[in-house]
Design a protein around this motif. Structure first.
Motif: not given
Length: 480
Positions: A167-178
């Motif tokens: 969906m294009g969230f960029g680095v926030w996708a990695l933060v949310a995953q953690q």
């Protein structure tokens, strides 16, 4: 080792290995997808936030986990006291990190780091709720439950990360995953453990646990600071994109080195602590652990370094080529991690946390050398120097554990020499295949096939004891 202890150890190693394999295996698969969706710059930004998370986590733990595992008769007051200390420290550190986030962003000249650091640091508080719960399972050598927890948390959080990346969230996708992974893991620990902490603090428990654990906390803090200083140097003197390449290379090396180190550390520490008064029995177990773990580590990491370029090209694409140039050097230095950990583990088992801390301070001082090289010369020279520093660190670690148990550095080297010889022969046999005028999609399967052939042939021809022992353990587990 007595049969009951041997079975307990094998069972613990099996489930601990499966737990780590599940965690890193799922992360590995999800990471391939995310690396294709996201950019090296995104991973570089995450690496910059991780610098502070790693350091703060060591402070939150405070060495209580190791102290609880080592203590033979742990009371409910001990667990509650450790929980209160972990949670209090996490809240205090978050209160410090939050206002400091803009300063961090200014230091690295990336404005978005302010919000990234503030949000990702919430993992400290979530993790503090889980530390004692996980320690209780580890003390019981119950890695089967931890494996179930890992499978759920890694899979669900990974799928969420992929969805956000698409969906294009960029680095926030990695933060949310953690953060989701931490939250799901913590929730499941409470469900499976069926133990709820109480706000009951014991001064006696605190002095006993912290008296042993504070030195290990300082050691963990120094270790975290020095490891993350490499990230700081690369992130400050180069670019976040270069840091992203570097962290990707480190990630793949960690799949084998720190994964196996974690497995051995989590299982052998409680097991060896239970026989800490039987020196002869412990020495035999210690020697066996070193030979077996280094056999797996050396072969896996040297092979990984040899196939790095075709592997990274096929997995995550040519935009990550720079990571493949770093990976062989990181694999060589990382192959020593389990050896470092096992030697230091023996100092903890013997109650010599003073030596543990003293050695770590010395090693951190000499570890400044590669950092200066990285800042003023280049990343590749920094990685070369880091290999030599790792060798010096091994001799420092093994000297004192050797004196305590009569198993010297040179005796250890004789035991692991066959494993490293095998690893070098295999890696050299597959390394040159990458120069064939063929697509990497063809070269990589050829390297894997040749490496496996050389491995099994040499192990059987020279009747390597470590190989036979691993096969016997696998056969025993299969029967059960």
């Amino acid at each position: 080792m007595a049969e009951s202890l041997k079975n307990k150890t094998i069972k613990g190693l099996g489930w601990s290995a499966l737990d780590n394999a599940a965690q890193y295996g799922i992360q590995f698969g999800i990471g391939i997808i995310l690396a294709r969706l996201l950019s090296p710059d995104d991973y570089g930004l995450l690496g910059l936030t991780g610098i502070f998370t790693v350091i703060c986590t060591a402070l939150v733990n405070g060495g209580f986990s190791n102290a609880l595992i080592r203590k033979k008769d742990v009371t409910d007051d001990d667990y509650n006291t450790a929980f209160i200390c972990n949670l209090s420290m996490s809240l205090l550190l978050y209160a410090v990190v939050y206002p400091c986030a803009p300063l961090i962003a200014d230091f690295f000249n990336r404005e978005e780091l302010t919000s990234l650091v503030r949000v990702s640091s919430l993992g400290l508080i979530i993790g503090a709720f889980a530390m004692v719960q996980q320690t209780r399972l580890t003390k019981r050598i119950d890695f089967k439950t931890q494996t179930k927890i890992t499978l759920v948390s890694s899979t669900v959080s990974g799928m969420a990360g992929i969805s956000m990346a698409v969906m294009g969230f960029g680095v926030w996708a990695l933060v949310a995953q953690q953060l989701m992974s931490h939250a799901l893991r913590t929730l499941q620990l409470y469900i499976y453990n069926r133990w709820l902490p109480r706000l009951r603090f014991s001064t006696k428990s605190f002095h006993e646990l912290f008296g042993f654990g504070w030195k290990l906390m300082v050691t963990a803090l120094l270790d975290g600071v020095w490891k993350e200083l490499y990230q700081v140097v690369v992130g400050k003197f180069y670019t976040p994109a270069t840091l992203g390449q570097y962290t990707r290379a480190k990630h793949y090396a960690k799949l084998f080195s720190q994964n196996l180190t974690s497995v051995m550390d989590r299982v052998t520490y409680p097991v060896l602590s239970s026989i800490q008064d039987d020196k002869e029995r412990m020495t035999q177990a210690y020697r066996r652990i070193i030979r077996t773990s280094m056999f797996i580590t050396a072969v896996a990491l040297f092979f990984l370094g040899a196939v790095s370029e075709p592997l990274i090209y096929c997995m995550i694409g040519p935009k990550w080529h720079e990571a493949s140039t770093y990976l062989p050097f990181i694999c060589i230095s990382s192959s020593l991690y389990p050896l470092h950990a096992i030697n230091l583990n023996m100092l903890k088992v013997q109650g010599r946390s003073d030596l543990f801390l003293g050695l770590d301070i010395i090693k951190r001082i000499i570890s400044l050398a590669p950092l200066f090289v990285g800042a003023f010369v280049g990343i590749i020279p920094m990685l070369w120097v880091n290999i030599f520093i790792g060798i010096i660190g091994y001799f420092l670690n093994s000297y004192y554990s050797g004196r305590l148990l009569g198993y010297s550095s040179w005796m250890q080297l004789r035991d692991i020499a066959p494993s490293y010889t095998l690893a070098i022969v295999i890696s050299l046999s597959v390394w040159f295949l990458k120069y064939l005028p063929l697509s990497y999609w063809i070269v990589l399967p050829m390297q894997i096939a040749l490496g496996a052939t050389v491995f099994f042939t040499l192990c059987n021809v020279f009747k390597m004891n470590e190989y036979k022992e691993i096969m016997e353990i696998l056969k025993e587990r299969k029967k059960k």
